[in-house]
Write a protein that holds these residues in place. Structure first.
Motif, mmCIF file in Angstrom:
data_model
loop_
_atom_site.group_PDB
_atom_site.id
_atom_site.type_symbol
_atom_site.label_atom_id
_atom_site.label_comp_id
_atom_site.label_asym_id
_atom_site.label_seq_id
_atom_site.Cartn_x
_atom_site.Cartn_y
_atom_site.Cartn_z
ATOM 1 N N GLY A 35 19.031 -15.139 7.809
ATOM 2 C CA GLY A 35 19.153 -15.126 9.330
ATOM 3 C C GLY A 35 18.055 -13.479 9.919
ATOM 4 O O GLY A 35 18.353 -13.042 10.762
ATOM 5 N N GLY A 36 17.762 -12.410 8.902
ATOM 6 C CA GLY A 36 16.589 -11.581 8.980
ATOM 7 C C GLY A 36 15.400 -11.961 9.823
ATOM 8 O O GLY A 36 14.953 -13.099 9.859
ATOM 9 N N THR A 37 14.259 -10.743 10.024
ATOM 10 C CA THR A 37 13.441 -10.650 10.508
ATOM 11 C C THR A 37 12.090 -11.023 9.951
ATOM 12 O O THR A 37 11.202 -10.993 10.011
ATOM 13 C CB THR A 37 12.959 -9.723 11.921
ATOM 14 N N ALA A 38 12.657 -10.745 7.879
ATOM 15 C CA ALA A 38 11.233 -10.502 7.026
ATOM 16 C C ALA A 38 10.363 -11.637 7.329
ATOM 17 O O ALA A 38 10.928 -13.181 7.448
ATOM 18 C CB ALA A 38 12.113 -10.318 5.830
ATOM 19 N N PRO A 39 9.499 -11.821 7.186
ATOM 20 C CA PRO A 39 8.677 -13.087 6.906
ATOM 21 C C PRO A 39 8.790 -13.516 4.888
ATOM 22 O O PRO A 39 9.445 -13.243 4.392
ATOM 23 C CB PRO A 39 6.656 -12.799 7.162
ATOM 24 N N LYS A 61 -3.911 -1.689 -3.818
ATOM 25 C CA LYS A 61 -3.322 -1.174 -2.146
ATOM 26 C C LYS A 61 -2.767 -2.315 -1.960
ATOM 27 O O LYS A 61 -2.702 -3.427 -2.228
ATOM 28 C CB LYS A 61 -5.297 -1.757 -1.437
ATOM 29 N N LEU A 62 -2.112 -2.538 -0.469
ATOM 30 C CA LEU A 62 -0.744 -2.461 -0.384
ATOM 31 C C LEU A 62 -1.338 -3.066 1.601
ATOM 32 O O LEU A 62 -1.513 -1.871 1.895
ATOM 33 C CB LEU A 62 0.278 -1.786 -0.256
ATOM 34 N N TYR A 63 -0.966 -3.775 1.220
ATOM 35 C CA TYR A 63 -1.154 -5.039 2.462
ATOM 36 C C TYR A 63 -0.814 -5.707 3.182
ATOM 37 O O TYR A 63 0.567 -6.123 3.152
ATOM 38 C CB TYR A 63 -2.375 -6.299 2.355
ATOM 39 N N ARG A 64 0.503 -4.720 4.044
ATOM 40 C CA ARG A 64 1.561 -5.079 4.449
ATOM 41 C C ARG A 64 2.340 -6.033 5.498
ATOM 42 O O ARG A 64 3.262 -6.757 5.120
ATOM 43 C CB ARG A 64 2.435 -3.383 5.170
ATOM 44 N N ASP A 65 0.790 -6.308 6.633
ATOM 45 C CA ASP A 65 1.343 -6.961 7.235
ATOM 46 C C ASP A 65 1.000 -9.046 6.584
ATOM 47 O O ASP A 65 1.811 -9.661 7.108
ATOM 48 C CB ASP A 65 0.078 -7.570 8.274
ATOM 49 N N GLU A 66 0.590 -8.548 5.345
ATOM 50 C CA GLU A 66 0.462 -10.556 4.659
ATOM 51 C C GLU A 66 1.168 -10.177 3.388
ATOM 52 O O GLU A 66 1.454 -11.286 2.584
ATOM 53 C CB GLU A 66 -0.336 -10.420 3.953
ATOM 54 N N ASN A 67 2.336 -9.108 3.161
ATOM 55 C CA ASN A 67 3.639 -9.286 2.077
ATOM 56 C C ASN A 67 2.718 -10.010 1.065
ATOM 57 O O ASN A 67 3.002 -10.284 -0.506
ATOM 58 C CB ASN A 67 4.491 -9.880 2.581
ATOM 59 N N ILE A 92 9.322 -4.947 0.688
ATOM 60 C CA ILE A 92 8.156 -3.719 0.465
ATOM 61 C C ILE A 92 7.231 -2.665 1.089
ATOM 62 O O ILE A 92 6.377 -3.322 1.742
ATOM 63 C CB ILE A 92 7.664 -4.096 -1.102
ATOM 64 N N ASN A 93 7.417 -2.601 1.548
ATOM 65 C CA ASN A 93 6.434 -1.074 2.418
ATOM 66 C C ASN A 93 6.390 0.208 2.035
ATOM 67 O O ASN A 93 5.554 0.524 3.360
ATOM 68 C CB ASN A 93 6.787 -0.951 3.746
ATOM 69 N N LYS A 94 6.245 0.117 0.829
ATOM 70 C CA LYS A 94 5.709 1.560 0.387
ATOM 71 C C LYS A 94 4.767 1.142 -0.544
ATOM 72 O O LYS A 94 6.388 0.955 -1.973
ATOM 73 C CB LYS A 94 6.882 2.287 0.256
ATOM 74 N N LEU A 95 3.952 2.200 -1.092
ATOM 75 C CA LEU A 95 2.740 1.888 -2.190
ATOM 76 C C LEU A 95 2.863 3.780 -2.448
ATOM 77 O O LEU A 95 2.370 4.128 -1.735
ATOM 78 C CB LEU A 95 1.759 0.641 -2.323
#
Length: 143
Positions: A35-39, A61-67, A92-95
């Motif tokens: 029910g959340g908005t996570a992809p 390298k973290l690609y946030r938009d693509e998870n 996860i949004n932090k590297l």
């Protein structure tokens, strides 16, 4: 048959006031996929991420938009992992260096191996196929 006392007006109002608070607590602890908005946890098709040169040897390298996180070993080989936390499904949004930090409950993962380095997560990140095509990194199924 004994009779039960009826709830007082104060008891009913107190219960009504606490209901939204309890709901917020449950929502904060629920998995993002519920029910959340996570992809989605993993790409369902190959995803073009960026230039191969963006990932340094021994780094990630973290690609946030693509998870997705892509790491490069000292020998130059690439690995890719889904950046959806295996504990509660949060993106996860932090590297930090080569450590991925989940914002929901503080789980940490090694971006080079996908392994858990700090609980509450107990399962490693899901590895994704990855390759270089025309100088760009592509990850996901059929990559």
């Amino acid at each position: 048959m004994p009779t039960r006392p009826s709830a007082t007006r104060r008891t009913v109002l107190r219960g009504a006031a606490l209901t939204p608070v309890a709901g917020l607590g449950l929502a904060a602890c629920s998995a993002a996929g519920e029910g959340g908005t996570a992809p989605d946890a993993t790409p369902t098709a190959p995803v073009a991420l960026g230039a191969e040169s963006e990932v340094p040897k021994g780094g990630a390298k973290l690609y946030r938009d693509e998870n997705v996180v892509v790491s490069r070993a000292a020998d130059g080989s690439l690995k890719a992992y889904s950046t959806i936390c295996t504990h509660a499904g949060c993106p996860i949004n932090k590297l930090s260096g080569t450590t991925l930090v989940c914002p929901c409950h503080g789980s940490e993962f090694d971006a080079l191996t996908g392994k858990v380095v700090q609980a509450p997560a107990t399962e490693p990140l899901h590895e994704l196929p990855v390759q270089v095509k025309n100088g760009g990194i592509v990850a996901g199924p059929a990559a």
